[in-house]
Design an enzyme around this catalytic site. Sequence first.
Site, PDB file in Angstrom:
ATOM      1  N   SER A  69     -10.133  -5.661   9.892  1.00  0.00           N
ATOM      2  CA  SER A  69     -11.418  -5.259   9.285  1.00  0.00           C
ATOM      3  C   SER A  69     -12.049  -6.487   8.685  1.00  0.00           C
ATOM      4  O   SER A  69     -11.330  -7.386   8.224  1.00  0.00           O
ATOM      5  CB  SER A  69     -11.219  -4.275   8.135  1.00  0.00           C
ATOM      6  OG  SER A  69     -10.817  -3.047   8.615  1.00  0.00           O
ATOM      7  N   ARG A 111       0.780  -5.321  13.239  1.00  0.00           N
ATOM      8  CA  ARG A 111       0.013  -4.623  14.296  1.00  0.00           C
ATOM      9  C   ARG A 111      -0.342  -5.569  15.429  1.00  0.00           C
ATOM     10  O   ARG A 111      -0.386  -5.169  16.590  1.00  0.00           O
ATOM     11  CB  ARG A 111      -1.258  -4.022  13.712  1.00  0.00           C
ATOM     12  CG  ARG A 111      -0.967  -2.792  12.893  1.00  0.00           C
ATOM     13  CD  ARG A 111      -2.246  -2.031  12.678  1.00  0.00           C
ATOM     14  NE  ARG A 111      -2.005  -0.918  11.788  1.00  0.00           N
ATOM     15  CZ  ARG A 111      -2.941  -0.075  11.401  1.00  0.00           C
ATOM     16  NH1 ARG A 111      -4.179  -0.245  11.829  1.00  0.00           N
ATOM     17  NH2 ARG A 111      -2.651   0.924  10.620  1.00  0.00           N
ATOM     18  N   GLU A 121       0.817   4.078   1.201  1.00  0.00           N
ATOM     19  CA  GLU A 121       0.182   4.939   2.209  1.00  0.00           C
ATOM     20  C   GLU A 121       0.727   6.364   2.087  1.00  0.00           C
ATOM     21  O   GLU A 121       1.921   6.569   1.854  1.00  0.00           O
ATOM     22  CB  GLU A 121       0.469   4.419   3.623  1.00  0.00           C
ATOM     23  CG  GLU A 121      -0.036   3.018   3.905  1.00  0.00           C
ATOM     24  CD  GLU A 121      -1.546   2.951   4.141  1.00  0.00           C
ATOM     25  OE1 GLU A 121      -2.208   3.993   4.054  1.00  0.00           O
ATOM     26  OE2 GLU A 121      -2.034   1.822   4.398  1.00  0.00           O
ATOM     27  N   ARG A 168       0.838  -1.205   0.000  1.00  0.00           N
ATOM     28  CA  ARG A 168       0.000   0.000   0.000  1.00  0.00           C
ATOM     29  C   ARG A 168       0.870   1.250   0.000  1.00  0.00           C
ATOM     30  O   ARG A 168       1.703   1.410   0.883  1.00  0.00           O
ATOM     31  CB  ARG A 168      -0.917   0.010   1.226  1.00  0.00           C
ATOM     32  CG  ARG A 168      -1.902  -1.133   1.180  1.00  0.00           C
ATOM     33  CD  ARG A 168      -2.894  -1.079   2.304  1.00  0.00           C
ATOM     34  NE  ARG A 168      -3.801  -2.221   2.173  1.00  0.00           N
ATOM     35  CZ  ARG A 168      -4.924  -2.376   2.841  1.00  0.00           C
ATOM     36  NH1 ARG A 168      -5.298  -1.454   3.704  1.00  0.00           N
ATOM     37  NH2 ARG A 168      -5.675  -3.430   2.657  1.00  0.00           N
ATOM     38  N   ARG A 209       2.490   3.273  12.784  1.00  0.00           N
ATOM     39  CA  ARG A 209       1.609   2.112  12.682  1.00  0.00           C
ATOM     40  C   ARG A 209       1.278   1.711  11.242  1.00  0.00           C
ATOM     41  O   ARG A 209       0.424   0.865  11.017  1.00  0.00           O
ATOM     42  CB  ARG A 209       0.315   2.357  13.465  1.00  0.00           C
ATOM     43  CG  ARG A 209      -0.424   3.592  12.998  1.00  0.00           C
ATOM     44  CD  ARG A 209      -1.803   3.630  13.569  1.00  0.00           C
ATOM     45  NE  ARG A 209      -1.776   4.062  14.961  1.00  0.00           N
ATOM     46  CZ  ARG A 209      -2.858   4.252  15.686  1.00  0.00           C
ATOM     47  NH1 ARG A 209      -4.040   4.001  15.157  1.00  0.00           N
ATOM     48  NH2 ARG A 209      -2.785   4.673  16.921  1.00  0.00           N
ATOM     49  N   HIS A 210       1.915   2.360  10.258  1.00  0.00           N
ATOM     50  CA  HIS A 210       1.690   1.995   8.857  1.00  0.00           C
ATOM     51  C   HIS A 210       2.976   1.542   8.190  1.00  0.00           C
ATOM     52  O   HIS A 210       4.037   2.122   8.426  1.00  0.00           O
ATOM     53  CB  HIS A 210       1.140   3.190   8.065  1.00  0.00           C
ATOM     54  CG  HIS A 210      -0.276   3.502   8.383  1.00  0.00           C
ATOM     55  ND1 HIS A 210      -0.623   4.402   9.353  1.00  0.00           N
ATOM     56  CD2 HIS A 210      -1.430   3.022   7.874  1.00  0.00           C
ATOM     57  CE1 HIS A 210      -1.954   4.464   9.420  1.00  0.00           C
ATOM     58  NE2 HIS A 210      -2.462   3.629   8.538  1.00  0.00           N
ATOM     59  N   GLU A 239      -6.640  -0.139  15.470  1.00  0.00           N
ATOM     60  CA  GLU A 239      -7.399  -1.155  14.728  1.00  0.00           C
ATOM     61  C   GLU A 239      -6.479  -2.313  14.325  1.00  0.00           C
ATOM     62  O   GLU A 239      -5.371  -2.094  13.869  1.00  0.00           O
ATOM     63  CB  GLU A 239      -7.953  -0.493  13.466  1.00  0.00           C
ATOM     64  CG  GLU A 239      -8.708  -1.423  12.561  1.00  0.00           C
ATOM     65  CD  GLU A 239      -8.802  -0.871  11.133  1.00  0.00           C
ATOM     66  OE1 GLU A 239      -9.240   0.276  10.954  1.00  0.00           O
ATOM     67  OE2 GLU A 239      -8.419  -1.611  10.206  1.00  0.00           O
TER      68      GLU A 239
END
Length: 434
Positions: A360, A408, A213, A211, A219-220, A357
């Site tokens: 998902s 994570r 980002e 990704r 956290r990414h 989070e």
Amino acid sequence: MKDRTFTADAEPGDHATVAGWVHEVRDLGGIAFLILRDKTGKIQVKFEKDEMDDELVETGINVQRESVVQVTGDVEEEERAPTGVEVTPDSIEVMAEADPQLPLDPSGKVDADLSTRLDNRTLDARKPETKAIFEIRAEVLRAVREYFRSVGSTEINTPKIVATGTEGGTELFPVTYFGEEAFMNQSPQLFKQLMVGSGLERVFEVGPIFRAEEHNTPRHLNEATMIDFESAFIDHEEAMDVCEGTLKAAYSAVEENCQEELELLGLADEFEAPSGDFPRLTYEEAIERINATGELDEQLVWGDDLPTEGEKALGDDVGGHYFVTDWPSEIKPFYIQDYDDDSELSKGFDLMHPRMELVSGGQREHRYDALVEGFKQQGLDPDQFEYYTKMFKYGMPPHAGWAYGVERLVMTMLDLDNIREAVLFPRDRQRLSP
Ligand code: AMO
């Protein structure tokens, strides 16, 4: 090395060959000690200068720290040695000499910043604390795979070079595929769904996702590892049950099998596998509770995504893992199903750790017409996804699933400050090598 003994297995009375890295050499005059380190621990090697062969002693006391050596000798009990035993060598071989200028100190006596550590991961992961993180990460993945097998799920592998994105168009890495534009996959989402319609029915995958980002955050990552699960004939509630089971299985395995590693990380006393059912708050309850904390400058309203400070306020309030369910349809992707009696409300969910989070997921839209309609509503061209939508015409069962970010999960489990601690060679905006 066939006849190698690990330092942890060397017993008094053995004549053994140990091999590893020179942790340190202490020359006390008439006697000198070399501490040899391998993956199981350390052992003391003793050199008595007057009583041993000169060349052997010279080699032992002059070898540079972090060189790789092999030592053969008698293992004896020695109370004063750090592990209670020591080796009196009859031979020592330097297998790989280390440069005296080390970019970081694996003994941990001198701290290094994260960037230096990541540039020199080989040396960094000689430190027991760093190694412990990756031993625990491996145990998490082992336990998760075992759990999936116990619930009848088959491991699959899906393509990482793809023609279309799934998780929002802005975060794709383009690549050139024989002159055509292609992308690095952001998620196995569509492939795992295609497989629940196959005879496999219930599948999981552990693999990389990519990704682009926008931001560099603690956290990414731009390349992360995802644990994906998808099953036919279950709804979002049952998917949450499996999700909760997976997390508990990972924590329990670490608690049971990684006490030494937890101790090295200073977590042995406080580490506890979560027990009890995780609360399931609806999105509406979540925003009400966040608003009630008074932590945010502006009150959240229906349709807002949960901001980082909001997640934190709610996490502090709940105090453990929890789900947020029944999200507004407009902030969930096209493949999530809406409630039949309320098209504004979706069957999507997130699993939250109090800090962030983790997962998902949701019940998926398996009805062809509704799926194609969902594409249009999100401004996506259904024709581009024909390879996917087409299969929904040939008997696609109701299904649900979810995905964890492995880093994570490890980061929150071990209370690490930065997600990069949980990945060997992170990819972020500044880092493409090593
Ligand atoms: P989502 O985009 O929420 O869902 O991703 C699922 C989980 O993956 C992790 N994650 C990341 N971790 C580190 N760096 C990133 N850039 C990153 N992006 C995501 C998070 C996140 O909760 N297809 C859906 C899942 C599903 O519905 O099955 C998806 O990808 O922990």
